[in-house]
Design a protein around this motif. Structure first.
Motif, PDB file in Angstrom:
ATOM      1  N   THR A   2      39.858  32.320  41.784  1.00 24.45           N
ATOM      2  CA  THR A   2      39.906  33.767  41.818  1.00 24.45           C
ATOM      3  C   THR A   2      40.223  34.325  40.441  1.00 24.45           C
ATOM      4  OG1 THR A   2      40.604  33.744  44.125  1.00 24.45           O
ATOM      5  CG2 THR A   2      41.053  35.735  42.893  1.00 24.45           C
ATOM      6  N   ALA A   3      39.562  35.418  40.112  1.00 28.96           N
ATOM      7  CA  ALA A   3      39.793  36.087  38.834  1.00 28.96           C
ATOM      8  C   ALA A   3      41.226  36.591  38.754  1.00 28.96           C
ATOM      9  CB  ALA A   3      38.823  37.248  38.690  1.00 28.96           C
ATOM     10  N   ASP A   4      41.715  36.723  37.533  1.00 31.15           N
ATOM     11  CA  ASP A   4      43.043  37.280  37.301  1.00 31.15           C
ATOM     12  C   ASP A   4      42.932  38.797  37.374  1.00 31.15           C
ATOM     13  OD1 ASP A   4      45.552  38.051  36.483  1.00 31.15           O
ATOM     14  OD2 ASP A   4      45.388  37.199  34.465  1.00 31.15           O
ATOM     15  N   THR A  97      40.116  43.611  51.797  1.00 31.12           N
ATOM     16  CA  THR A  97      41.375  42.874  51.825  1.00 31.12           C
ATOM     17  C   THR A  97      41.460  42.135  50.496  1.00 31.12           C
ATOM     18  OG1 THR A  97      40.296  41.024  52.928  1.00 31.12           O
ATOM     19  CG2 THR A  97      41.501  42.580  54.316  1.00 31.12           C
ATOM     20  N   ILE A  98      42.590  42.284  49.834  1.00 29.88           N
ATOM     21  CA  ILE A  98      42.800  41.589  48.565  1.00 29.88           C
ATOM     22  C   ILE A  98      44.122  40.837  48.655  1.00 29.88           C
ATOM     23  CG2 ILE A  98      41.441  43.262  47.237  1.00 29.88           C
ATOM     24  CD1 ILE A  98      44.114  44.427  46.197  1.00 29.88           C
ATOM     25  N   PRO A  99      44.350  39.888  47.763  1.00 30.71           N
ATOM     26  CA  PRO A  99      45.647  39.208  47.792  1.00 30.71           C
ATOM     27  C   PRO A  99      46.787  40.230  47.691  1.00 30.71           C
ATOM     28  CG  PRO A  99      44.116  38.053  46.351  1.00 30.71           C
ATOM     29  CD  PRO A  99      43.453  39.353  46.736  1.00 30.71           C
ATOM     30  N   VAL A 100      47.760  40.106  48.571  1.00 30.46           N
ATOM     31  CA  VAL A 100      48.879  41.052  48.610  1.00 30.46           C
ATOM     32  C   VAL A 100      49.548  41.166  47.244  1.00 30.46           C
ATOM     33  CG1 VAL A 100      51.129  41.501  49.659  1.00 30.46           C
ATOM     34  CG2 VAL A 100      49.242  40.706  51.071  1.00 30.46           C
ATOM     35  N   SER A 101      49.591  40.068  46.510  1.00 27.14           N
ATOM     36  CA  SER A 101      50.220  40.083  45.187  1.00 27.14           C
ATOM     37  C   SER A 101      49.472  40.959  44.181  1.00 27.14           C
ATOM     38  CB  SER A 101      50.329  38.652  44.645  1.00 27.14           C
ATOM     39  OG  SER A 101      49.031  38.086  44.513  1.00 27.14           O
ATOM     40  N   SER A 102      48.241  41.360  44.488  1.00 25.69           N
ATOM     41  CA  SER A 102      47.438  42.175  43.578  1.00 25.69           C
ATOM     42  C   SER A 102      47.440  43.663  43.924  1.00 25.69           C
ATOM     43  CB  SER A 102      45.990  41.688  43.573  1.00 25.69           C
ATOM     44  OG  SER A 102      45.922  40.360  43.142  1.00 25.69           O
TER      45      SER A 102
END
Length: 155
Positions: A2-4, A97-102
């Motif tokens: 996954t991209a940063d 939906t995206i990673p919660v951390s993002s």
């Protein structure tokens, strides 16, 4: 990989106005030009295994991005009973939906707003509204975030 998403540039200009309704199906300004939305859709369709069709969780006219549900992470999908990890509205904005951390970093950079429904425990916490890309530079950011959403759903 996954991209940063923390390395993305900030979105220029003011945040688009929305009505503030519980389920934001409207971006009141800064729509995607049709050719930008078309490229975004073609990018989604090029991702391995992705199927598109009418959204099962959104307004008519929204185009869903789906992966077979199988044994996938609850947080990767817009609603636990469907296989939809995102959709694009006619105006070009997306629910993803995206990673919660993002979520916080993309909100701070001006690309998204958290979807109010994500506050309910029966829905994933990483549902966001990604503002409609207005040009090719913003399209690059949109496809990067869409890729991250896909990667989470495909994991």
């Amino acid at each position: 990989m996954t991209a940063d998403l923390t390395a993305l540039p900030a979105r220029s200009g003011d945040r688009p106005a929305t009505t503030g309704l519980e389920i934001p199906h409207d971006q009141l300004e800064a729509f995607s030009p049709p050719q930008i939305r078309s490229v975004l859709i073609e990018f989604a369709r090029s991702l391995p295994g992705v199927r598109t069709g009418p959204s099962a969780v959104s307004e008519p006219g929204s185009l869903a991005f789906r992966l077979p549900r199988a044994d996938r992470d609850f947080d990767a999908f817009l609603h636990p009973s469907v296989d939809e990890f995102g959709h694009v509205h006619r105006t070009g904005f997306m629910h993803l939906t995206i990673p919660v951390s993002s979520v916080a970093v993309l909100t701070d950079l001006g690309w998204v707003e958290p979807h109010p429904i994500s506050k309910r425990p029966e829905f994933p916490s990483g549902i966001v509204m990604f503002y409609a890309p207005r040009d090719t530079d913003e399209l690059t950011v949109a496809t990067t975030v869409l890729q991250a959403s896909y990667d989470q759903a495909a994991a």
